[in-house]
Design a protein around this motif. Sequence first.
Motif, PDB file in Angstrom:
ATOM      1  N   TYR A 123       0.853  -1.200   0.000  1.00 38.00           N
ATOM      2  CA  TYR A 123       0.000   0.000   0.000  1.00 38.00           C
ATOM      3  C   TYR A 123       0.887   1.248   0.000  1.00 38.00           C
ATOM      4  CZ  TYR A 123      -3.356  -3.553   1.449  1.00 38.00           C
ATOM      5  OH  TYR A 123      -4.126  -4.683   1.517  1.00 38.00           O
ATOM      6  N   PRO A 124       1.495   1.561  -1.137  1.00 42.52           N
ATOM      7  CA  PRO A 124       2.456   2.677  -1.197  1.00 42.52           C
ATOM      8  C   PRO A 124       1.845   4.051  -0.959  1.00 42.52           C
ATOM      9  CG  PRO A 124       2.011   1.796  -3.391  1.00 42.52           C
ATOM     10  CD  PRO A 124       1.373   0.851  -2.420  1.00 42.52           C
ATOM     11  N   LYS A 125       0.509   4.168  -1.064  1.00 47.28           N
ATOM     12  CA  LYS A 125      -0.122   5.471  -0.863  1.00 47.28           C
ATOM     13  C   LYS A 125      -0.498   5.738   0.586  1.00 47.28           C
ATOM     14  CE  LYS A 125      -1.984   6.081  -5.528  1.00 47.28           C
ATOM     15  NZ  LYS A 125      -3.203   6.361  -6.325  1.00 47.28           N
ATOM     16  N   VAL A 126      -0.188   4.772   1.489  1.00 46.09           N
ATOM     17  CA  VAL A 126      -0.446   4.971   2.918  1.00 46.09           C
ATOM     18  C   VAL A 126       0.851   5.427   3.582  1.00 46.09           C
ATOM     19  CG1 VAL A 126      -1.133   3.905   5.095  1.00 46.09           C
ATOM     20  CG2 VAL A 126      -2.254   3.215   2.963  1.00 46.09           C
ATOM     21  N   HIS A 127       0.806   6.572   4.240  1.00 46.80           N
ATOM     22  CA  HIS A 127       1.965   7.067   4.991  1.00 46.80           C
ATOM     23  C   HIS A 127       1.808   6.643   6.447  1.00 46.80           C
ATOM     24  CE1 HIS A 127       5.178   9.872   6.273  1.00 46.80           C
ATOM     25  NE2 HIS A 127       4.432   9.958   7.361  1.00 46.80           N
ATOM     26  N   VAL A 128       2.717   5.793   6.927  1.00 53.09           N
ATOM     27  CA  VAL A 128       2.657   5.307   8.306  1.00 53.09           C
ATOM     28  C   VAL A 128       3.551   6.172   9.188  1.00 53.09           C
ATOM     29  CG1 VAL A 128       3.055   3.355   9.852  1.00 53.09           C
ATOM     30  CG2 VAL A 128       2.214   2.950   7.529  1.00 53.09           C
ATOM     31  N   VAL A 290      -7.146  -2.446   6.496  1.00 49.91           N
ATOM     32  CA  VAL A 290      -6.148  -3.272   5.808  1.00 49.91           C
ATOM     33  C   VAL A 290      -4.894  -3.434   6.667  1.00 49.91           C
ATOM     34  CG1 VAL A 290      -7.023  -2.690   3.515  1.00 49.91           C
ATOM     35  CG2 VAL A 290      -5.180  -1.315   4.509  1.00 49.91           C
ATOM     36  N   PHE A 291      -4.576  -2.418   7.488  1.00 53.03           N
ATOM     37  CA  PHE A 291      -3.397  -2.535   8.353  1.00 53.03           C
ATOM     38  C   PHE A 291      -3.638  -3.570   9.444  1.00 53.03           C
ATOM     39  CE2 PHE A 291      -0.651  -1.133  11.913  1.00 53.03           C
ATOM     40  CZ  PHE A 291       0.581  -1.235  11.267  1.00 53.03           C
ATOM     41  N   VAL A 292      -4.821  -3.551  10.055  1.00 50.57           N
ATOM     42  CA  VAL A 292      -5.147  -4.541  11.087  1.00 50.57           C
ATOM     43  C   VAL A 292      -5.174  -5.946  10.487  1.00 50.57           C
ATOM     44  CG1 VAL A 292      -6.958  -5.328  12.658  1.00 50.57           C
ATOM     45  CG2 VAL A 292      -6.370  -2.896  12.565  1.00 50.57           C
ATOM     46  N   ASP A 293      -5.753  -6.089   9.311  1.00 50.96           N
ATOM     47  CA  ASP A 293      -5.764  -7.397   8.639  1.00 50.96           C
ATOM     48  C   ASP A 293      -4.346  -7.859   8.328  1.00 50.96           C
ATOM     49  OD1 ASP A 293      -8.509  -7.417   8.731  1.00 50.96           O
ATOM     50  OD2 ASP A 293      -8.793  -6.792   6.646  1.00 50.96           O
ATOM     51  N   PHE A 294      -3.504  -6.921   7.931  1.00 55.07           N
ATOM     52  CA  PHE A 294      -2.103  -7.243   7.642  1.00 55.07           C
ATOM     53  C   PHE A 294      -1.393  -7.736   8.904  1.00 55.07           C
ATOM     54  CE2 PHE A 294       2.361  -5.983   7.523  1.00 55.07           C
ATOM     55  CZ  PHE A 294       2.785  -6.527   6.313  1.00 55.07           C
ATOM     56  N   LEU A 295      -1.622  -7.059  10.042  1.00 61.14           N
ATOM     57  CA  LEU A 295      -1.016  -7.499  11.300  1.00 61.14           C
ATOM     58  C   LEU A 295      -1.488  -8.900  11.687  1.00 61.14           C
ATOM     59  CD1 LEU A 295      -1.216  -4.279  13.527  1.00 61.14           C
ATOM     60  CD2 LEU A 295       0.816  -5.256  12.472  1.00 61.14           C
ATOM     61  N   ALA A 296      -2.783  -9.159  11.523  1.00 59.54           N
ATOM     62  CA  ALA A 296      -3.329 -10.472  11.875  1.00 59.54           C
ATOM     63  C   ALA A 296      -2.647 -11.576  11.080  1.00 59.54           C
ATOM     64  CB  ALA A 296      -4.837 -10.493  11.626  1.00 59.54           C
TER      65      ALA A 296
END
Length: 306
Positions: A123-128, A290-296
């Motif tokens: 997800y390159p358009k998400v700035h963490v 999507v970040f929470v799903d990615f962590l899971a």
Amino acid sequence: MTTKRLDYLPALVLFARIVQYGSLSGAAKHSGLSRSAVSKQLSALEEKLGVRLLQRSTRNVRLTEAGKQIHSEACRVLEAFESVETLSDEMQGEVNGYLKVSCSTGIGRVHLVPLIKQFNALYPKVHVHLMLEDRFVDLIDEQIDVAIRVGHLPNSSLIALRLGEMAWAVCASPGYLAKNGTPKQPKDLLQHNCLCYRNGQSSFDNWLFNSNAGEERIAIKGALSVNDSTALVQAAEDDQGIVWVDKNSLGDALEQGRLVQILQDYALGVGYPIYALYPARRHMPIKTRVFVDFLAEHFAPRMRYK
């Protein structure tokens, strides 16, 4: 609602974002405006309301008493705007935006930073924006999207996803043990330099051991205490002493022999659970989901020690 009242809305959203991002520059960056434009809109809002909302410095901003009251209402406006944006993103299937993540330093450096590299590739358009600090963070007040927390959770309105749990070990480097000897029982630790985790809220200087003989608590002493578990492990690898640590935070130190586990005949207790926490919202932003799903999917496999 009159046109005059509607004029307040964009400025209120911008005000909430200034607080969310901690500065005028941060709000400008993530709102697509110049810093001077943000400053002008904030000043115009303060003039309309007749109060000063923020105390400004070159590095950060701080809410005034009036600002605190108006900020709570501005957050409601921001949440409404973000809900509309979320629905729009979902309709377009687009994942973008600014994601604020809080995590303890040890877990963050060992596990989360490598995972965020993978996440950014997807997800390159998400700035963490990753905040690594060992303190209690209020997700609502500090506008945190996701927090990685260690320990048993109090009842709250937050949603919790269990990611794994810690697995305790007592370790030292081969160099330290060669020079100082290897403890055979917990009380032997009293003759050793034990490295202690300590922050402003707590001190982990009582180590608890269990065996068939019962429970034994050792008040350890040593020449170094640190408020960063990663630095504590580095000190142990540098032959400075013995450390009580979560094995999952050691990386490959055990496999590569930089540290060895001692006192393995003793049980050290059940490790604390690790959770991902996020606020309950009517419309969860797609970037958060999507970040929470990615962590899971990707965090749990890194918890190889149970």
